[in-house]
Write an enzyme that holds these catalytic residues in place. Structure first.
Site, PDB file in Angstrom:
ATOM      1  N   LYS A   1      13.398  -1.677  10.279  1.00  0.00           N
ATOM      2  CA  LYS A   1      12.374  -2.617   9.768  1.00  0.00           C
ATOM      3  C   LYS A   1      12.673  -3.947  10.451  1.00  0.00           C
ATOM      4  O   LYS A   1      13.522  -4.708   9.987  1.00  0.00           O
ATOM      5  CB  LYS A   1      12.498  -2.697   8.237  1.00  0.00           C
TER       6      LYS A   1
ATOM      7  N   VAL B   1       0.840  -1.206   0.000  1.00  0.00           N
ATOM      8  CA  VAL B   1       0.000   0.000   0.000  1.00  0.00           C
ATOM      9  C   VAL B   1       0.877   1.260   0.000  1.00  0.00           C
ATOM     10  O   VAL B   1       0.449   2.331  -0.448  1.00  0.00           O
ATOM     11  CB  VAL B   1      -0.966  -0.020   1.208  1.00  0.00           C
TER      12      VAL B   1
ATOM     13  N   ALA C   1       5.395  -4.943   8.751  1.00  0.00           N
ATOM     14  CA  ALA C   1       5.313  -5.851   7.595  1.00  0.00           C
ATOM     15  C   ALA C   1       3.831  -6.113   7.374  1.00  0.00           C
ATOM     16  O   ALA C   1       3.106  -6.426   8.322  1.00  0.00           O
ATOM     17  CB  ALA C   1       6.051  -7.146   7.891  1.00  0.00           C
ATOM     18  N   GLY C   2       3.368  -5.947   6.135  1.00  0.00           N
ATOM     19  CA  GLY C   2       1.945  -6.152   5.861  1.00  0.00           C
ATOM     20  C   GLY C   2       1.078  -5.183   6.655  1.00  0.00           C
ATOM     21  O   GLY C   2       1.423  -4.014   6.793  1.00  0.00           O
TER      22      GLY C   2
HETATM   23  P1  GTP Z   1       5.442  -4.106   1.760  1.00  0.00           P
HETATM   24  O1  GTP Z   1       6.513  -3.573   2.643  1.00  0.00           O
HETATM   25  O2  GTP Z   1       5.967  -5.092   0.747  1.00  0.00           O
HETATM   26  O3  GTP Z   1       4.250  -4.619   2.512  1.00  0.00           O
HETATM   27  O4  GTP Z   1       4.877  -2.915   0.834  1.00  0.00           O
HETATM   28  P2  GTP Z   1       4.734  -1.378   1.252  1.00  0.00           P
HETATM   29  O5  GTP Z   1       3.468  -1.161   1.985  1.00  0.00           O
HETATM   30  O6  GTP Z   1       5.982  -0.898   1.893  1.00  0.00           O
HETATM   31  O7  GTP Z   1       4.571  -0.700  -0.172  1.00  0.00           O
HETATM   32  P3  GTP Z   1       5.674   0.111  -1.002  1.00  0.00           P
HETATM   33  O8  GTP Z   1       5.960   1.425  -0.358  1.00  0.00           O
HETATM   34  O9  GTP Z   1       6.836  -0.766  -1.291  1.00  0.00           O
HETATM   35  O10 GTP Z   1       4.857   0.398  -2.318  1.00  0.00           O
HETATM   36  C1  GTP Z   1       4.493  -0.691  -3.161  1.00  0.00           C
HETATM   37  C2  GTP Z   1       4.874  -0.403  -4.591  1.00  0.00           C
HETATM   38  O11 GTP Z   1       4.143   0.691  -5.077  1.00  0.00           O
HETATM   39  C3  GTP Z   1       6.348  -0.014  -4.770  1.00  0.00           C
HETATM   40  O12 GTP Z   1       6.803  -0.530  -5.988  1.00  0.00           O
HETATM   41  C4  GTP Z   1       6.324   1.513  -4.806  1.00  0.00           C
HETATM   42  O13 GTP Z   1       7.392   2.060  -5.574  1.00  0.00           O
HETATM   43  C5  GTP Z   1       4.986   1.765  -5.445  1.00  0.00           C
HETATM   44  N1  GTP Z   1       4.372   2.977  -4.904  1.00  0.00           N
HETATM   45  C6  GTP Z   1       4.024   3.192  -3.628  1.00  0.00           C
HETATM   46  N2  GTP Z   1       3.399   4.359  -3.505  1.00  0.00           N
HETATM   47  C7  GTP Z   1       3.347   4.888  -4.745  1.00  0.00           C
HETATM   48  C8  GTP Z   1       2.788   6.072  -5.268  1.00  0.00           C
HETATM   49  O14 GTP Z   1       2.185   6.881  -4.577  1.00  0.00           O
HETATM   50  N3  GTP Z   1       2.909   6.283  -6.608  1.00  0.00           N
HETATM   51  C9  GTP Z   1       3.524   5.388  -7.395  1.00  0.00           C
HETATM   52  N4  GTP Z   1       3.588   5.644  -8.678  1.00  0.00           N
HETATM   53  N5  GTP Z   1       4.046   4.259  -6.953  1.00  0.00           N
HETATM   54  C10 GTP Z   1       3.977   4.010  -5.632  1.00  0.00           C
HETATM   55 MG    MG Z   2       7.666  -1.974   2.445  1.00  0.00          MG
END
Ligand code: GTP
Ligand code: MG
Length: 220
Positions: A37, A13, A116-117
């Protein structure tokens, strides 16, 4: 000052994305920033999230040059699953988590911890990601997505935080264009919440609010 714990309505997310943004905004406000983390799953060689966090911390806070990726993320598991499942029956070493946490705390004045998650992801049979928030004396930031279904997921996650008296804020991560969100989701949030934060619209105000809440004593 409390730590900031970044959680989300689900995996993918935007927790890491949010953490990186906050590291920058807090740095711009003069803080010596750090990130942590405790557990990353789905690790194939190098932990992706922890590496990004380390790289940004080292750019913004030279004291972090002594920190390694294994300090930032002491528990790395290969299966992309909840830590309880990814640990494949082995006990997760909490001493390792506490040791690296204490080390990292020495090198920053504000620490952002990425979960995480989502909140009820199991780590042990009787310990969930949400339990890290109190363990690390943190103020929580819940990140939510802006697609259909987000109202329910947001409210469920907020219920979990409230029922445990965990002080928190929440914010929306608008991934794409916000037109659909404004039509199908925003009307409820506008009626229900006094203030709506999003990473894209009022990040600076959100950062300020987080600082204020981290400096407050007590829970809720
Ligand atoms: P986990 O740690 O794996 O649970 O995921 P997370 O909640 O940390 O999500 P993360 O920040 O890694 O975002 C998931 C994916 O979406 C990544 O590839 C980011 O680069 C992309 N992403 C996140 N937010 C945005 C956004 O606002 N815009 C765009 N274009 N991509 C985003
Ligand atoms: Mg992450």
């Amino acid at each position: 000052m409390k730590n900031i714990f970044i959680t989300a309505t689900n995996t993918n997310v935007g927790k890491t994305y949010t953490t990186l943004k906050l590291l920058h905004t807090l740095h711009d406000k003069g803080y010596k920033v750090g990130a942590y983390k405790p557990i990353e799953t789905g690790v194939d060689g190098v932990p992706v999230d922890a590496s990004l966090l380390l790289q940004t911390c080292q750019e913004l806070n030279p004291d972090f040059k002594v920190i390694t990726v294994n300090d930032i993320c002491p528990i790395q598991l290969s299966l992309p699953a909840a830590p309880y499942v990814a640990s494949c029956g082995k006990t997760i070493d909490f001493d390792k988590i506490t040791e690296s946490y204490k080390k990292i705390k020495n090198y920053c004045d504000i620490l952002i911890i990425e979960g995480a998650g989502g909140l009820l992801v199991p780590v042990l049979k009787d310990f969930y990601i949400i339990d890290f928030i109190k363990l690390f004396d943190a103020h929580a930031l819940l990140v939510t997505h802006d697609k259909l279904g987000s109202i329910n997921e947001t409210l469920l996650s907020l219920e979990a935080l409230k029922s445990r008296n965990i002080s928190h804020n929440w914010c929306i991560n608008h991934f794409d264009d916000t037109e659909e969100f404004e039509k199908i989701t925003l009307p409820f949030y506008q009626d229900y919440f006094a203030k709506i934060f999003s990473l894209q619209n009022n990040l600076d105000e959100l950062t300020q609010e987080l600082i204020t809440n981290c400096n407050r004593n007590g829970d809720s």
